[in-house]
Write a protein that holds these residues in place. Structure first.
Motif, mmCIF file in Angstrom:
data_model
loop_
_atom_site.group_PDB
_atom_site.id
_atom_site.type_symbol
_atom_site.label_atom_id
_atom_site.label_comp_id
_atom_site.label_asym_id
_atom_site.label_seq_id
_atom_site.Cartn_x
_atom_site.Cartn_y
_atom_site.Cartn_z
ATOM 1 N N PHE A 93 33.629 26.411 -0.246
ATOM 2 C CA PHE A 93 34.759 25.599 0.248
ATOM 3 C C PHE A 93 35.201 25.855 1.206
ATOM 4 N N ARG A 94 35.758 24.780 1.873
ATOM 5 C CA ARG A 94 36.463 25.317 3.101
ATOM 6 C C ARG A 94 37.801 24.564 3.143
ATOM 7 N N ALA A 95 38.927 24.866 3.181
ATOM 8 C CA ALA A 95 40.226 24.228 3.175
ATOM 9 C C ALA A 95 40.645 23.755 4.452
ATOM 10 N N ALA A 96 41.335 22.812 4.110
ATOM 11 C CA ALA A 96 41.994 21.899 5.324
ATOM 12 C C ALA A 96 43.274 20.909 5.101
ATOM 13 N N ASP A 97 44.007 20.639 5.864
ATOM 14 C CA ASP A 97 45.095 19.732 5.525
ATOM 15 C C ASP A 97 44.844 18.307 6.180
ATOM 16 N N VAL A 98 44.799 17.467 5.445
ATOM 17 C CA VAL A 98 44.387 16.093 5.826
ATOM 18 C C VAL A 98 45.515 15.171 5.784
ATOM 19 N N ALA A 99 45.565 13.890 6.524
ATOM 20 C CA ALA A 99 46.514 12.905 6.361
ATOM 21 C C ALA A 99 45.592 11.732 5.543
ATOM 22 N N VAL A 100 46.414 11.413 4.593
ATOM 23 C CA VAL A 100 45.692 10.442 3.696
ATOM 24 C C VAL A 100 46.692 9.142 3.682
ATOM 25 N N ASP A 101 45.908 8.066 3.749
ATOM 26 C CA ASP A 101 46.536 6.649 3.571
ATOM 27 C C ASP A 101 46.187 5.913 2.454
ATOM 28 N N LEU A 102 46.802 5.768 1.543
ATOM 29 C CA LEU A 102 46.262 5.238 0.188
ATOM 30 C C LEU A 102 46.468 3.434 0.615
ATOM 31 N N GLY A 103 47.056 3.089 1.765
ATOM 32 C CA GLY A 103 46.873 1.748 2.041
ATOM 33 C C GLY A 103 47.836 0.921 1.165
ATOM 34 N N SER A 104 48.677 1.516 0.360
ATOM 35 C CA SER A 104 49.447 0.446 -0.540
ATOM 36 C C SER A 104 50.384 -0.206 0.378
ATOM 37 N N GLY A 105 50.750 0.377 1.328
ATOM 38 C CA GLY A 105 51.825 -0.191 2.354
ATOM 39 C C GLY A 105 53.308 0.320 1.962
ATOM 40 N N ALA A 106 53.585 0.900 0.759
ATOM 41 C CA ALA A 106 54.762 1.291 0.492
ATOM 42 C C ALA A 106 55.095 2.729 0.612
ATOM 43 N N GLU A 107 53.933 3.420 0.570
ATOM 44 C CA GLU A 107 53.942 5.075 0.845
ATOM 45 C C GLU A 107 53.622 5.413 2.285
ATOM 46 N N ASP A 108 54.345 6.564 2.443
ATOM 47 C CA ASP A 108 54.134 7.085 3.869
ATOM 48 C C ASP A 108 52.687 7.797 3.901
ATOM 49 N N ILE A 109 52.454 8.151 4.959
ATOM 50 C CA ILE A 109 50.960 8.921 5.030
ATOM 51 C C ILE A 109 51.218 10.280 4.349
ATOM 52 N N LEU A 110 50.260 10.525 3.484
ATOM 53 C CA LEU A 110 50.332 11.856 2.521
ATOM 54 C C LEU A 110 49.966 12.884 3.250
ATOM 55 N N SER A 111 50.445 14.153 3.194
ATOM 56 C CA SER A 111 49.723 15.410 3.529
ATOM 57 C C SER A 111 48.879 15.761 2.334
ATOM 58 N N VAL A 112 47.719 16.203 2.449
ATOM 59 C CA VAL A 112 46.991 16.468 1.177
ATOM 60 C C VAL A 112 46.194 17.829 1.499
ATOM 61 N N ARG A 113 46.247 18.909 0.583
ATOM 62 C CA ARG A 113 45.601 20.025 0.612
ATOM 63 C C ARG A 113 44.027 19.746 0.161
ATOM 64 N N THR A 114 43.099 19.799 1.032
ATOM 65 C CA THR A 114 41.489 19.212 0.914
ATOM 66 C C THR A 114 40.727 20.459 1.097
ATOM 67 N N ASN A 115 39.877 20.532 0.154
ATOM 68 C CA ASN A 115 38.726 21.422 0.255
ATOM 69 C C ASN A 115 37.431 20.829 0.515
ATOM 70 N N TYR A 116 36.724 21.188 1.507
ATOM 71 C CA TYR A 116 35.090 20.612 1.683
ATOM 72 C C TYR A 116 34.362 21.301 0.914
ATOM 73 N N VAL A 117 33.638 20.996 -0.026
ATOM 74 C CA VAL A 117 33.018 21.906 -1.029
ATOM 75 C C VAL A 117 31.575 21.303 -1.052
ATOM 76 N N THR A 118 30.649 22.402 -1.441
ATOM 77 C CA THR A 118 29.316 21.845 -1.510
ATOM 78 C C THR A 118 29.139 21.159 -2.930
ATOM 79 N N PRO A 119 28.296 20.408 -2.924
ATOM 80 C CA PRO A 119 28.062 19.391 -4.305
ATOM 81 C C PRO A 119 28.224 20.066 -5.709
ATOM 82 N N ASN A 120 27.788 21.476 -5.560
ATOM 83 C CA ASN A 120 27.710 22.067 -7.085
ATOM 84 C C ASN A 120 28.970 22.759 -7.403
#
Lengths: 110, 890
Positions: free
Chosen positions: B172-199
């Motif tokens: 797994f590899r950590a990264a911070d990403v910007a997430v847009d849920l597209g609802s319109g009412a929310e800010d762009i969210l900062s999310v802690r993400t891990n890119y992981v192997t499928p298993n």
């Protein structure tokens, strides 16, 4: 123990109780009477020695007890020897026989 | 007796005791009746026969006692009797009992809470991960000691997975990403993400709370980008209501559309991020979402992964270690060496540890030795304070019971029997305290699990530990008083009631001194902690109304390197400045400089000034040109920063009037120079302006440096003409339109921020204060007990003194000074302990030393003050003793 009777050697009460209960299961009072009768009043066991001995043997699983109705209609606790009690009795009799034989041999010397 | 026989005897004694008693009584009654029947048969009357039978039988009570001894399990009867006696004693002394219970509750409950938090960190898998001893973490290391951690390359991961020591390996590899849920009412969210192997989730053994999970299952699948995501449980519930409702929804991650295919198990997070946002995305999507090359999968130079694994059956950490080390060495040899000047790449290595604590910072318990030692030390301190309180009270209680104990000894009770009785009383209290402590722990546990991502030890584990602590506490605090209480016989007790009491109360005095000495470092540390934390919560606002100041903070890490991120901030500022209702927009760095020492230059006239050796600790704040004007902060002398400062040979600084007063002793400031060491270089700082000290700034934040335009600001302070809350929607829209890749972390008024901070600070400080004050209170209860005991013992003496003409004030002074002497001794012993704890706080935690002397003095005064009250109350009672009553009673 009665003041007129000879003192019991320590440890022999258990042997006496096991032997008599093996021949006939009975309650504490009857057991005390039988000891006195068989020994022709040479041995008299008081309640203060008898009951602790009975409870000790019961705790060690050498005798078991159950409540029954006596001939006079009174509810009494009757003791009987268990299998491990019989085994213990055999061992104690052998020990006593060895001891008695050794003592006898010593006493015969002049 | 056989084991079966012993168990039966024990069970009979415990479970069938009443029946056994009844039967014994019935049996002996039957014996007597049978004997009486024999006497009746001989011609006696029934009454005489019964009398004779009883006489022949003997002392029934004595025979029953002997029979009980023979029956076995006698200890149960003794324990019951001791517990009943203890409960009667507690009922007679309610105040002492409640105090002891309270002390036990704190000691045992506090220990249970600490254990319940530390045990999972050191010995359990991370939150949300099933506890499995075969789960390990493969760590990359480098450096001669192997204590510098490095990330692994993707080819390394594949190689580890091919080894037979592992049943499965995931990366797994950590990264911070910007997430847009597209609802319109929310800010762009900062999310802690891990890119992981499928298993990844399979290796962890974590079952998803909802959804099928990733489509790909091969651990090494990375060629085809799978644009899916597994979200964390809290995020799913907050955004969509239920975990199931999240499945199938889409979101834009760094502008790339992904589909939610799963919800992680409850409480599974890779790192407590302080927010309810954790994503897991297949590693195949990494190049697309991070806009990077797929070479990351092929090259050993692209080290970016961490790894977890499951050991194969029969394998251990020890057997896996040489395998991973060999592989790491092979990959290091294959990597192109990088030589830049004097630096070389450190030799790469790897190790394997059990998976503990949390997923991102896996550590072996041996590596957290110092941390664990600090926790154990705190634990022992709490326990010591409590046991000394309890011991002190028990000694006092034993002294008042000396007559009772002496009589019991005279009647034939053995010393062992009485010590056993006293220990039983302490044990009952300890167990009651343990039950209370467990209830307290249950409340704390709920709090910890709800507010923090903290795994707490299982209840049974904690119950076992608590019982052990309770037993230990009972023995530690009860044994010494019990032995002292039984040292003297009745004759000695009756002959000289005060002599023995004196030696016992001496022991009590020792305990009280120890309590007061131990309470000090605890109190001092707690107060310093509160001051330290309070500094984190203030926002400088000058004279401006907090309701007309808006704070906007961006997540710089998430936006780094992305188009539509930080580079759009100048455009955002321009649009905000032209917005109606906005007076000024002040760019800021998100954090101040770390604390740094500067040296005061000697005042040389002409020539180069050299460092004089005086060191000052400061935390410079970065501000832009025009800050003070925008914030209505008066410039007392000199000037603000100007654009031309960027070409100055010196680093211009502005200081506050408080700095001029504290450091320069109100001497001339403009033109004064300081030196700041940066590695091997010395940076020269020169004061160009002095401003009025701002409300809300920490003592250390009295120096300002210019916010360099080369560094992109990560926060904005917006001063408004209208109430700032009304401008929030406009600000949100501008940020979203200008910088779609820039997540907003904070968007609130300074007034709201201060309210939130005060609330958090209030909770923390209340908890800390409660702990410290409770400790002090317990110590003073012990002190009160000592003085009250002395008053009780010396009542006759007081009566004689007063009868002979002593004034009330003289009696008061006698006892008050004696009690105060104890607290002063405790205070002086506690001072070096306080100094040691403060030194540790300064060196290990980095707390500033500036307030430490002041805090130590305040705590010492507080201790003396509270101890004085605890001493004065019983002393006043002594002064009011009526000599006639005292002498007549004796």
């Amino acid at each position: 123990m009665s003041a007129k009777s000879p003192s019991l050697l320590q440890g022999t009460l258990d042997l006496i109780v096991l032997q008599l209960l093996k021949s006939e299961p009975t309650n504490g009072y009857e057991l005390a009477q039988r000891i006195e009768a068989i020994s022709r009043e040479a041995l008299s066991i008081n309640a203060g020695s008898l009951y602790p001995a009975l409870y000790r043997l019961e705790a060690r699983d050498l005798i078991s007890a159950k409540w029954e109705e006596s001939k006079t209609g009174r509810r009494v606790k009757v003791y009987s020897v268990t299998a491990s009690g019989r085994k213990e009795l055999t061992e104690q009799r052998d020990e006593w026989a060895k001891f008695a034989g050794a003592l006898s041999a010593i006493l015969k010397t002049t | 007796m056989s084991v079966y026989g012993e168990a039966r005897a024990w069970l009979r004694a415990v479970m069938l005791r009443r029946r056994a008693e009844r039967e014994m009584h019935e049996e002996m009654t039957a014996h007597i009746e049978q004997a009486a029947a024999r006497f009746v048969a001989r011609g006696m009357s029934e009454r005489d026969a019964l009398h004779a039978a009883r006489k022949e039988f003997g002392n029934v009570a004595l025979i029953q006692e002997r029979s009980r001894d023979s029956r076995g399990g006698r200890w149960v009867d003794n324990l019951r009797a001791d517990v009943r006696y203890a409960l009667r004693h507690f009922a007679r002394t309610p105040l002492t009992t409640i105090t002891i219970l309270f002390a036990m509750l704190l000691g045992v409950g506090g220990n249970a809470a600490l254990y319940s938090v530390m045990q999972p960190l050191l010995f359990r898998t991370p939150p949300g991960v099933p506890n499995d001893p075969s789960l390990v973490m493969i760590r990359g290391t480098e450096g001669p000691s192997g204590r510098i951690y490095r990330e692994l390359s993707y080819p390394e991961l594949l190689d580890f997975a091919a080894q037979s020591v592992f049943a499965a390996v995931a990366g797994f590899r950590a990264a911070d990403v910007a997430v847009d849920l597209g609802s319109g009412a929310e800010d762009i969210l900062s999310v802690r993400t891990n890119y992981v192997t499928p298993n990844f989730f399979n290796v962890l053994g974590a079952k998803l709370a909802a959804g099928p999970g990733f489509m790909e299952t091969r651990y090494d699948a990375h060629e085809l980008a799978e644009l899916t995501v597994v979200v964390d449980y809290k995020f799913a519930v907050k955004q969509f209501g239920t975990p199931a409702a999240a499945i199938g929804k889409t979101a834009r991650v760094n502008g790339v559309l992904v589909t939610i295919v799963g919800v992680a198990p409850k409480r599974l997070v890779t790192m407590p991020h302080g927010a309810d946002r954790n994503f897991w995305i297949p590693v195949s999507a990494l190049p697309a979402i991070e806009h990077t090359s797929a070479n990351i999968f092929a090259s050993d130079d692209s080290s970016a992964f961490r790894s977890i694994a499951r050991l194969a059956e029969g394998q251990t950490v020890v057997s896996a270690m040489p395998v991973v080390r060999n592989l790491a060495a092979r990959h290091f040899a294959a990597r192109a060496p990088v030589q830049t000047g004097a630096s070389k790449v450190q030799k790469a290595d790897a190790d394997v540890i059990r998976l503990r604590g949390n997923l991102e910072v896996g550590s072996d318990p041996s590596e957290t030795l110092w941390g664990a030692a600090a926790v154990v030390a705190l634990d022992l301190l709490i326990l010591l304070v409590c046991t000394t309180t309890v011991s002190s009270l028990l000694v006092g209680a034993a002294v008042t019971r000396r007559h009772e104990i002496g009589i019991r000894l005279a009647l034939g009770a053995s010393r062992v029997r009485i010590v056993r009785q006293l220990l039983t009383e302490t044990l009952v209290l300890a167990l009651a305290g343990a039950i209370g402590g467990l209830l307290l722990f249950t409340v704390i546990r709920r709090l910890l699990e709800a507010r923090m991502e903290v795994e707490v030890a299982s209840p049974w584990s904690t119950v076992g530990f608590t019982a052990a602590v309770a037993l230990f506490t009972a023995l530690l605090s009860g044994l010494s008083p019990a032995l002292h209480a039984t040292r003297q016989g009745l004759a000695q007790v009756l002959k000289n009631s005060s002599a023995g009491a004196t030696s016992r109360s001496r022991l009590q005095r020792v305990f009280v001194i120890a309590q007061i000495a131990l309470a000090q470092p605890l109190l001092v540390s707690l107060v310093m902690f509160m001051i330290f934390v309070s500094g984190e919560f203030r926002t400088a606002q000058g004279k401006v109304d907090a309701e007309r100041l808006l704070v906007v903070r961006f997540d710089a890490w998430s936006a780094r390197g992305k188009t539509g991120g930080l580079e759009r901030i100048p455009a955002i500022i321009r649009r905000l400045e032209s917005t109606a209702g906005v007076r000024a927009v002040i760019p800021q760095s998100a954090n101040s400089f770390p604390r740094t020492y500067i040296e005061l230059a000697s005042a040389n006239v002409g020539g180069a000034a050299s460092p004089s050796g005086t060191r000052v600790q400061v935390m410079p704040a970065e501000i832009p040109s025009g800050y003070f004007r925008a914030m209505d902060v008066e410039v007392l002398s000199g000037r603000e920063f100007i654009v031309a400062d960027s070409a100055s040979p010196f680093t211009p600084i502005i200081v506050s009037s408080r700095f001029v007063h504290d450091v320069l002793e109100d001497g001339p400031a403009i033109g004064r120079r300081f030196y700041r060491r940066i590695g091997p270089w010395m940076d020269t700082l020169q004061i160009v302006g002095v401003v009025a000290a701002e409300h809300g700034r920490d003592n250390l934040e009295q120096m300002f440096m210019r916010l360099r335009t080369m560094r992109r600001p990560e926060a904005l302070l917006i001063r408004t003409i209208v109430p700032a809350a009304s401008v929030i929607p406009t600000v949100r829209n501008i940020v979203r339109n200008e910088a779609p890749m820039l997540p907003v972390v904070t968007l609130e008024t300074v007034a709201q921020q201060n309210r939130n901070s005060r609330s958090d600070f209030f909770q923390i400080s209340m908890a800390s204060a409660a702990g410290g004050l409770t400790t002090l209170l317990l110590g003073c209860v012990g002190l009160y007990a000592v003085v009250a005991l002395a008053v009780g013992q010396r009542k006759r003496e007081i009566g004689i003194r007063v009868a002979l003409g002593a004034q009330q004030s003289q009696v008061l002074e006698l006892f008050f000074l004696n009690g105060l002497k104890l607290s002063l001794i405790g205070l002086f012993i506690g001072l070096p302990l306080s100094a040691t704890s403060l030194h540790l706080l300064a060196t290990q935690v980095g707390m500033p030393r500036s307030n430490m002397m002041f805090v130590t003095a305040i705590v010492a005064l507080m201790v003396i003050g509270v101890a004085s009250i605890a001493t004065w109350l019983p002393a006043r009672k002594a002064a009011n003793v009526d000599p006639l009553v005292a002498l007549r009673a004796e």
